[in-house]
Design a protein around this motif. Structure first.
Motif, PDB file in Angstrom:
ATOM      1  N   SER A   1     -11.365 -73.973  66.961  1.00  0.00           N
ATOM      2  CA  SER A   1     -11.354 -74.239  68.400  1.00  0.00           C
ATOM      3  C   SER A   1     -12.093 -75.521  68.731  1.00  0.00           C
ATOM      4  O   SER A   1     -11.791 -76.168  69.729  1.00  0.00           O
ATOM      5  CB  SER A   1     -11.956 -73.053  69.161  1.00  0.00           C
TER       6      SER A   1
ATOM      7  N   ARG B   1     -17.742 -64.701  59.473  1.00  0.00           N
ATOM      8  CA  ARG B   1     -17.941 -66.077  59.024  1.00  0.00           C
ATOM      9  C   ARG B   1     -18.875 -66.146  57.817  1.00  0.00           C
ATOM     10  O   ARG B   1     -19.027 -67.205  57.213  1.00  0.00           O
ATOM     11  CB  ARG B   1     -18.550 -66.909  60.164  1.00  0.00           C
TER      12      ARG B   1
ATOM     13  N   ASP C   1      -9.099 -65.887  68.525  1.00  0.00           N
ATOM     14  CA  ASP C   1     -10.372 -65.301  68.102  1.00  0.00           C
ATOM     15  C   ASP C   1     -10.183 -63.912  67.502  1.00  0.00           C
ATOM     16  O   ASP C   1     -10.896 -63.527  66.576  1.00  0.00           O
ATOM     17  CB  ASP C   1     -11.341 -65.234  69.287  1.00  0.00           C
TER      18      ASP C   1
ATOM     19  N   ASP D   1     -11.397 -69.570  63.706  1.00  0.00           N
ATOM     20  CA  ASP D   1     -10.307 -70.395  64.228  1.00  0.00           C
ATOM     21  C   ASP D   1     -10.875 -71.754  64.622  1.00  0.00           C
ATOM     22  O   ASP D   1     -12.030 -71.885  65.021  1.00  0.00           O
ATOM     23  CB  ASP D   1      -9.582 -69.719  65.403  1.00  0.00           C
TER      24      ASP D   1
HETATM   25 MG   LIG Z   1     -13.138 -68.745  67.617  1.00  0.00          MG
END
Ligand SMILES: [Mg+2]
Length: 347
Positions: free
Chosen positions: A249, A163, A91, A247
């Protein structure tokens, strides 16, 4: 003995339970595994740690709960330590940050062998070293199940990559792998028939030995147990001018959708660029499933998904997997929505 130590190792005369160590003994045995490092002015052992540093600090936290996020019969204490550090540091990297330190809050059943805590500490220490960070401190408490909460800190060389900055015309690029963790999980589930959801994979198809002895399949299981995020790719992407990053996840499509939603764009991924590797194909053949599902929806690999202006030379480690289109927060594969696609959700 209180609480549940799952089906992992049992305490014995040479390996007393954490309750017998006492809080101070437990802390001492764990802290002894952390070497410290540059930037850690005051390490574990005082009321708080003191870190050197200037400028913005990137902070993130993430929890692993026994029975929900890991199983003792599938993951060693060392694996859980690596995973805790890895998912927290991923993160940090996904913001364009460089991991600098980790704090870990640990709740353990009183009957758990003390060696479990030491194994966890070794996994934390090794992944901190791989990320270039230090273990700065933490806390211990008691609980019915193992709960490991990591809090990662990181530094930024420039502006953070959010983002929300992707624009139409950008390229979509990926650093790291997508799919191996989910494939490894599926292999473990299939190999331990009766203890895993049986509608996902035919549990009678795979003897445990196939997973343990085939090196390709064993690597996939290891990828599930100990993800290896490409940390340096995060700061490199920031430096190169990445417009958005996350990422993976919870699965490529789900995490791509988060960029699409935050940026108000559509991400169109290339099916060809996402062709499953030979390892995934081999595992899928054993289990009788489509390996592309692992690539598109498998979580916990913690690859870095980023968008870059089309004029930018991609930093090392990134490869193009799609493009950004104008439009309403969608994720497409070769221009079309993929039906029924979803990644991991916690609830
Ligand atoms: Mg993340």
């Amino acid at each position: 003995v209180t609480g549940s130590a799952g089906s992992g190792p049992r305490p014995g005369p040479a390996d007393p339970p954490v309750a017998a160590l006492g809080e101070d003994g437990l802390v001492a045995s764990v802290v002894a595994r952390f070497p410290g490092g540059p930037g850690l002015l005051v390490g574990p052992g005082d009321d708080a740690a003191v870190l050197a540093g200037a400028g913005p600090v990137v902070v993130s936290t993430d929890t692993l709960v026994e029975g929900h996020d890991f199983r003792q019969e599938w993951s060693s204490a060392y694996d859980v330590g690596v995973k805790t550090a890895a998912q927290n540091f991923a993160d940090i990297a996904a913001m364009g940050g460089r991991p600098t330190a980790l704090l870990v809050s640990l709740a353990l059943p009183a009957g758990l062998p003390g060696s479990w805590a030491v194994g966890l500490a070794d996994g934390l220490a090794d992944e901190c070293a791989r990320a270039g960070a230090v273990m700065a401190g933490g806390d211990v408490s008691e609980a019915a199940e193992i709960v490991v909460t990591g809090t990662a800190l990181g530094s930024l060389a420039g502006a953070p990559v959010l983002r929300s900055g992707a624009g139409a015309g950008d390229v979509v690029a990926l650093a790291g792998v997508v799919g191996p963790s989910a494939a490894g999980w599926a292999l473990l589930a299939a190999a331990s028939a009766g203890s895993a959801p049986t509608d996902a994979v035919p549990t009678d198809a795979v003897p445990t030995d196939a997973v343990l002895t085939d090196p390709v399949l064993a690597d996939l299981v290891d990828a599930h147990r100990r993800p290896a995020p490409p940390y340096p790719a995060g700061p490199r992407a920031a430096l190169a001018g990445a417009t958005a990053m996350i990422d993976t996840s919870d699965g490529l499509l789900r995490d791509a959708a988060r960029i699409a939603a935050a940026s108000g764009v559509t991400l169109d991924l290339s099916r060809t660029a996402l062709t499953p590797g030979a390892d995934l194909v081999a595992a899928a053949r054993v289990l009788g499933v489509d390996p592309l599902d692992w690539v598109l929806t498998g979580g916990e690999d913690h690859a870095l998904l980023a968008c870059f202006p089309p004029t930018v030379a991609l930093p090392p480690g990134f490869r193009v997997i799609g493009r950004v289109l104008a439009g309403a927060g969608e994720v497409l594969v070769d221009g079309a929505p993929r039906p029924g696609s979803a990644g991991w959700t916690h609830f």
